[in-house]
Design a protein around this motif. Structure first.
Motif, PDB file in Angstrom:
ATOM      1  N   VAL A  51     119.169 -22.517  95.607  1.00 41.52           N
ATOM      2  CA  VAL A  51     119.820 -21.745  96.660  1.00 41.52           C
ATOM      3  C   VAL A  51     121.109 -21.110  96.143  1.00 41.52           C
ATOM      4  O   VAL A  51     121.475 -20.000  96.539  1.00 41.52           O
ATOM      5  CB  VAL A  51     120.108 -22.637  97.887  1.00 41.52           C
ATOM      6  N   LEU A  52     121.805 -21.794  95.233  1.00 35.13           N
ATOM      7  CA  LEU A  52     123.014 -21.221  94.643  1.00 35.13           C
ATOM      8  C   LEU A  52     122.688 -19.996  93.789  1.00 35.13           C
ATOM      9  O   LEU A  52     123.532 -19.101  93.625  1.00 35.13           O
ATOM     10  CB  LEU A  52     123.738 -22.270  93.796  1.00 35.13           C
ATOM     11  N   ILE A  53     121.478 -19.950  93.264  1.00 36.35           N
ATOM     12  CA  ILE A  53     121.044 -18.771  92.506  1.00 36.35           C
ATOM     13  C   ILE A  53     120.707 -17.633  93.449  1.00 36.35           C
ATOM     14  O   ILE A  53     121.121 -16.483  93.248  1.00 36.35           O
ATOM     15  CB  ILE A  53     119.809 -19.115  91.645  1.00 36.35           C
ATOM     16  N   ARG A  54     119.967 -17.958  94.494  1.00 40.45           N
ATOM     17  CA  ARG A  54     119.521 -16.948  95.459  1.00 40.45           C
ATOM     18  C   ARG A  54     119.435 -17.589  96.836  1.00 40.45           C
ATOM     19  O   ARG A  54     118.616 -18.468  97.065  1.00 40.45           O
ATOM     20  CB  ARG A  54     118.156 -16.387  95.039  1.00 40.45           C
ATOM     21  N   ARG A  55     120.278 -17.159  97.754  1.00 39.60           N
ATOM     22  CA  ARG A  55     120.373 -17.807  99.068  1.00 39.60           C
ATOM     23  C   ARG A  55     119.053 -17.785  99.834  1.00 39.60           C
ATOM     24  O   ARG A  55     118.733 -18.722 100.563  1.00 39.60           O
ATOM     25  CB  ARG A  55     121.466 -17.135  99.896  1.00 39.60           C
ATOM     26  N   ALA A  56     118.286 -16.709  99.672  1.00 40.50           N
ATOM     27  CA  ALA A  56     117.033 -16.597 100.404  1.00 40.50           C
ATOM     28  C   ALA A  56     116.050 -17.699 100.018  1.00 40.50           C
ATOM     29  O   ALA A  56     115.099 -17.975 100.763  1.00 40.50           O
ATOM     30  CB  ALA A  56     116.405 -15.231 100.164  1.00 40.50           C
TER      31      ALA A  56
END
Length: 215
Positions: free
Chosen positions: A124-129
């Motif tokens: 999630v820290l890489i990509r919130r979606a």
């Protein structure tokens, strides 16, 4: 372990034993397959980050490292708490679907749940979606460890929380040095290094912004 936790474990494992054969088989396979899914998501995140900025690339590389740190913390905690597995300790419980781990392979916290919680947060820290995929997957993976009978409910709750907190902290602490390393690697003249790190984010022509330097 509390009386309520024992009762919940007996209820869940009882439902597991009464489930159709395909559900039991899916749970037994899925409890391990979740690790492979998270591993594949890490690879996808790394690949996509190769065309992102150095910070995005650094987070993608840190994500599996942070998850591994969370796993090591869970192993250390296991050796301190030394809680027996519920498939041996809970009186009146049905047989576990998965083979009960040998004595000395302690129960608290769940390694699988720790990895799941750490991986979910790191992705999630890489990509919130990614939260729409990683969080349900982590919860399902954690629940499966109780369903197949090898963990207490509190083991997986603690594992999820431990993994999430440690992974988030590890990424936060490592992001600045990792970003500097990523920038330096993208300036490398070594083809292998340049392939691993990727070209970074392209700068539109005519903007006056400096392009990524290659030596």
């Amino acid at each position: 372990m509390t009386f309520e936790d024992d009762a919940l474990y007996r209820d869940i494992t009882g439902i597991a034993q009464d489930s159709p054969a395909w559900v039991r088989h899916t749970a037994e396979v899925g409890t391990e397959a979740g690790l492979l899914v998270f591993g594949a998501l890490f690879v996808v995140a790394w690949w996509r980050s190769r065309r992102g900025d150095a910070r995005a690339f650094a987070i993608a590389v840190l994500a599996p490292v942070a998850t591994a740190v969370a796993y090591l913390c869970s192993e250390l905690l296991k050796s301190v708490v030394r809680e027996e597995r519920p498939c041996r300790a809970v009186v009146g419980a049905v047989s576990s679907l998965a083979p009960c781990p040998p004595s000395g392979d302690w129960s608290f916290p769940s390694n699988h749940a720790t990895i799941a919680g750490g991986a979910a947060v790191a992705l999630v820290l890489i990509r919130r979606a990614a939260v729409r995929l990683t969080v349900p997957l982590a919860l399902l993976m954690a629940f499966s460890r109780v369903f197949v009978g090898v963990h207490h409910p509190h083991d997986v709750v603690a594992g999820l929380l431990l993994g999430a907190v440690v992974a988030a902290a590890a990424v936060r602490l490592g992001i600045r040095p990792a970003t500097r390393v990523a920038e330096a690697m993208r300036d490398s003249s070594a083809p292998v290094v340049r392939w691993l790190t990727g070209p970074g984010r392209a700068v539109p022509s005519g903007t006056g912004a400096p392009s990524h330097r290659r030596r």
